[in-house]
Design an enzyme around this catalytic site. Structure first.
Site, PDB file in Angstrom:
ATOM      1  N   ARG A 143      54.910  38.766   5.841  1.00  0.00           N
ATOM      2  CA  ARG A 143      55.086  37.239   6.672  1.00  0.00           C
ATOM      3  C   ARG A 143      56.191  37.225   7.695  1.00  0.00           C
ATOM      4  NH1 ARG A 143      56.864  34.884   1.084  1.00  0.00           N
ATOM      5  NH2 ARG A 143      57.681  37.012   0.514  1.00  0.00           N
ATOM      6  N   HIS A 179      67.923  34.558  -2.797  1.00  0.00           N
ATOM      7  CA  HIS A 179      68.801  35.720  -4.173  1.00  0.00           C
ATOM      8  C   HIS A 179      69.546  36.139  -4.445  1.00  0.00           C
ATOM      9  CE1 HIS A 179      64.110  33.726  -5.109  1.00  0.00           C
ATOM     10  NE2 HIS A 179      63.790  34.435  -3.900  1.00  0.00           N
ATOM     11  N   VAL A 214      56.515  43.503  -8.717  1.00  0.00           N
ATOM     12  CA  VAL A 214      57.113  43.590  -7.352  1.00  0.00           C
ATOM     13  C   VAL A 214      57.013  42.055  -6.977  1.00  0.00           C
ATOM     14  CG1 VAL A 214      56.085  43.462  -5.211  1.00  0.00           C
ATOM     15  CG2 VAL A 214      55.337  45.294  -6.600  1.00  0.00           C
ATOM     16  N   TYR A 249      65.421  33.141   2.219  1.00  0.00           N
ATOM     17  CA  TYR A 249      65.100  33.311   0.911  1.00  0.00           C
ATOM     18  C   TYR A 249      66.267  34.441   0.327  1.00  0.00           C
ATOM     19  CZ  TYR A 249      60.524  31.346  -0.436  1.00  0.00           C
ATOM     20  OH  TYR A 249      59.828  30.190  -0.543  1.00  0.00           O
ATOM     21  N   VAL A 285      55.114  28.566 -10.752  1.00  0.00           N
ATOM     22  CA  VAL A 285      53.852  29.388 -10.564  1.00  0.00           C
ATOM     23  C   VAL A 285      53.471  29.453 -12.055  1.00  0.00           C
ATOM     24  CG1 VAL A 285      54.391  31.827 -11.268  1.00  0.00           C
ATOM     25  CG2 VAL A 285      56.367  30.630 -10.274  1.00  0.00           C
ATOM     26  N   GLU A 327      65.619  29.058  -2.187  1.00  0.00           N
ATOM     27  CA  GLU A 327      65.573  28.664  -2.940  1.00  0.00           C
ATOM     28  C   GLU A 327      66.092  27.770  -4.346  1.00  0.00           C
ATOM     29  OE1 GLU A 327      68.314  32.050  -3.435  1.00  0.00           O
ATOM     30  OE2 GLU A 327      66.601  31.698  -2.248  1.00  0.00           O
ATOM     31  N   SER A 356      58.915  26.658 -26.413  1.00  0.00           N
ATOM     32  CA  SER A 356      59.621  27.822 -26.130  1.00  0.00           C
ATOM     33  C   SER A 356      60.873  28.269 -27.132  1.00  0.00           C
ATOM     34  CB  SER A 356      59.518  28.578 -24.830  1.00  0.00           C
ATOM     35  OG  SER A 356      60.068  30.153 -24.571  1.00  0.00           O
ATOM     36  N   ASP A 401      62.706  38.563  -8.428  1.00  0.00           N
ATOM     37  CA  ASP A 401      63.502  39.250  -7.579  1.00  0.00           C
ATOM     38  C   ASP A 401      64.837  37.731  -7.923  1.00  0.00           C
ATOM     39  OD1 ASP A 401      62.818  36.492  -7.686  1.00  0.00           O
ATOM     40  OD2 ASP A 401      61.645  35.941  -5.881  1.00  0.00           O
ATOM     41  N   LYS A 411      62.129  36.360   3.734  1.00  0.00           N
ATOM     42  CA  LYS A 411      62.795  37.562   2.790  1.00  0.00           C
ATOM     43  C   LYS A 411      64.426  37.939   2.781  1.00  0.00           C
ATOM     44  CE  LYS A 411      61.180  38.352  -0.926  1.00  0.00           C
ATOM     45  NZ  LYS A 411      61.572  37.745  -1.863  1.00  0.00           N
ATOM     46  N   ASN A 429      57.987  40.359  -3.972  1.00  0.00           N
ATOM     47  CA  ASN A 429      57.808  39.698  -3.130  1.00  0.00           C
ATOM     48  C   ASN A 429      56.261  39.046  -2.983  1.00  0.00           C
ATOM     49  OD1 ASN A 429      57.372  42.827  -1.991  1.00  0.00           O
ATOM     50  ND2 ASN A 429      57.487  42.203   0.160  1.00  0.00           N
ATOM     51  N   ILE A 430      55.957  39.128  -3.970  1.00  0.00           N
ATOM     52  CA  ILE A 430      54.318  38.938  -4.302  1.00  0.00           C
ATOM     53  C   ILE A 430      53.708  38.519  -3.188  1.00  0.00           C
ATOM     54  CG2 ILE A 430      52.955  38.036  -5.807  1.00  0.00           C
ATOM     55  CD1 ILE A 430      54.591  38.387  -7.683  1.00  0.00           C
ATOM     56  N   VAL A 460      56.954  37.801 -12.615  1.00  0.00           N
ATOM     57  CA  VAL A 460      57.374  36.821 -11.142  1.00  0.00           C
ATOM     58  C   VAL A 460      58.571  36.502 -10.872  1.00  0.00           C
ATOM     59  CG1 VAL A 460      56.056  34.975  -9.190  1.00  0.00           C
ATOM     60  CG2 VAL A 460      54.954  36.206 -11.853  1.00  0.00           C
ATOM     61  N   ALA A 461      59.720  36.836 -11.925  1.00  0.00           N
ATOM     62  CA  ALA A 461      60.791  36.124 -11.734  1.00  0.00           C
ATOM     63  C   ALA A 461      62.193  37.230 -11.472  1.00  0.00           C
ATOM     64  CB  ALA A 461      60.920  36.005 -12.740  1.00  0.00           C
TER      65      ALA A 461
END
Length: 371
Positions: free
Chosen positions: A15, A95, A298, A93, A178, A117, A219, A269, A74, A300-301, A266-267
C-alpha cells in the site's frame, strides 16, 4: 506545508499513503508534495502518474528530511527511526501499545504522532480504521478457507461444504467492523457462523441484518471456551482502540480445538487476542502450527490487496490530511475533537492514555499540549 509519502518496508506491504489523485488535491490546495521513487508501484500507481500531478520524486531520506508531514500506511520500522526530525508530523497507523522501540524513537525525536487507528468520527466511530477493518474481515475468511487445506496442515475441508457434506463452523470473537465483514464472507461461502460479542445491542443488529443466519452469543470466558472448541475456523478480532488486545482465547482452549483447525488473529497488530500466538508472522512466512492448530498472525493483512486497500484508505484519510495541512496540526486538532483523539505523541510526551498505560510511561493530557 510540505507533505510526503514513502515506500512501505514492512514484509509484503504494497500500500501507499498518498495516491496520485490525493496528491493532486493537495497541490491544488497550495501544498508541496514529495513522494519516494517507486512508492506507488505496488498499488499500481507509476512514478509517471505522480509526476503528472506535479509531485517531486526523491529518495526516502530526502522525503523524510524535507517534509513537515509524512503520510504512511503502516508504522515505521527500525531502519526509518533515524530519519525522523523534531516537530515532524507522522500520520499513519501506529499501534504503539505493543511497540516500545517505535514509541521511544517518536518521543526521542519529538515527533507529532497522529495514529489513524485512534481518530474518532461521529457516534464514536473509527473512520480511519474501518476501511482496512472491512478488508481484513473479508480476507480473514478467504485466508482461513485456504489454510484449512490439508497441504497447510488444515483439516482438508471446504469451508462451505458441498451437498451431502456438512459445512465448516466459523467462530468470530468480536462483532465490530472486522467481525461483521468476516461474517458476511463466511455466510456467503455457506459456512455455519457464530459471532461472540459482549454488547447485546450489537448482537441484535447482527441478528437483524443476517435474518437469523448467524448465531449470536454474548461473550464471556465460558462461551469463548465452548465455541472455540467447536470452531473449524476461529477469527479473533476484538479491538480496544489504542490499547493492547486482551488475551481472550486461552492456551487450554486452543488445546481443546480439533486438529487441523485454523486461527486467524486479526488483532495481532495490537498484541493479539489468542494466548498461543506468541509472535507476529509475515506474508512471507504467515503460519505456524501449535497443538496441531494452524495459527495465522500477519499484522498487515490488507497489504496483500493494495489496489483495493490503498484507494479505500486514501478516500478516508485525505480529508484529514487536508485539515492538518491547511490549518497546522495544533489548530486542526483544536477544531476537530475526533482528530485530536488520534494524537499519540508530541514533544517527547505520550498523549494517548491506553498507550502510556500499556508501556508504563507517563501520560500527558491533550488539553496540556493543545493550549
Amino acid at each position: 506545508m510540505i507533505i510526503g509519502t514513502v515506500t512501505e518496508i514492512k514484509d509484503h506491504e504494497f500500500r501507499v499513503g498518498l495516491t496520485p489523485a490525493g496528491c493532486h488535491v493537495l497541490k491544488e490546495a497550495g501544498h508541496t508534495v514529495l513522494v519516494e521513487k517507486g512508492a506507488g508501484e505496488g498499488s499500481g500507481f507509476t512514478d509517471e502518474e505522480y509526476k503528472a500531478v506535479g509531485v517531486q520524486l526523491l529518495d526516502k531520506k530526502e522525503v523524510f528530511d524535507k517534509t513537515d508531514m509524512i503520510v504512511k500506511v503502516k508504522e515505521p520500522l527500525a531502519p526509518e527511526y533515524n530519519m525522523f526530525h523534531e516537530n515532524q508530523i507522522l500520520f499513519t497507523y501506529l499501534h504503539l501499545a505493543p511497540e516500545i522501540e517505535l514509541t521511544e524513537a517518536l518521543l526521542k525525536n519529538k515527533v507529532v504522532g497522529i495514529a489513524f487507528e485512534t481518530v474518532r468520527g461521529t457516534n464514536n466511530s473509527l473512520p480511519l480504521l474501518s476501511p482496512m477493518s472491512r478488508v481484513a474481515g473479508r480476507m480473514s475468511v478467504q485466508i482461513g478457507a485456504q489454510y484449512l487445506e490439508r497441504q497447510y496442515g488444515g483439516k482438508g475441508m471446504v469451508l462451505g461444504g458441498v451437498p451431502g457434506v456438512e459445512p465448516g463452523q466459523v467462530v468470530i470473537i468480536g462483532g465490530g467492523t472486522v467481525g461483521l465483514n468476516a461474517a458476511k464472507m463466511a455466510v456467503g461461502l455457506g459456512a455455519k457462523v457464530a459471532v461472540l460479542d459482549m454488547n447485546p445491542e450489537r448482537l441484535s443488529y447482527i441478528d437483524d441484518i443476517f435474518n437469523g443466519r448467524v448465531e449470536t452469543v454474548v461473550s464471556n470466558s465460558f462461551e469463548i471456551a465452548r465455541w472455540t472448541k467447536k470452531a473449524d475456523l476461529l477469527i479473533s478480532c476484538v479491538l480496544i482502540p489504542g490499547a493492547m488486545t486482551p488475551k481472550l482465547v486461552k492456551a487450554y482452549m486452543v488445546k481443546e480445538m480439533s486438529k487441523g483447525s485454523v486461527i486467524i488473529d486479526v488483532a495481532i497488530d495490537q498484541g493479539g487476542g489468542v494466548e498461543t500466538i506468541d509472535h507476529v508472522t509475515t506474508h512471507t512466512d504467515p503460519i505456524y502450527i501449535k497443538y496441531g492448530i494452524v495459527h495465522y498472525a500477519v499484522a498487515n493483512i490488507p497489504g496483500a490487496v493494495p489496489k483495493t486497500s490503498t484507494i479505500a484508505l486514501a478516500n478516508s484519510t485525505l480529508p484529514y490530511v487536508l485539515k492538518i495541512a491547511n490549518k497546522g496540526w495544533k489548530q486542526a486538532l483544536k477544531d476537530d475533537v475526533g482528530l485530536a483523539q488520534g494524537l499519540n505523541t508530541v514533544n517527547g510526551r505520550i498523549t494517548f492514555k491506553a498507550v502510556a498505560d500499556a508501556l508504563n510511561k507517563p501520560f500527558t493530557k491533550l488539553e496540556e499540549v493543545l493550549k
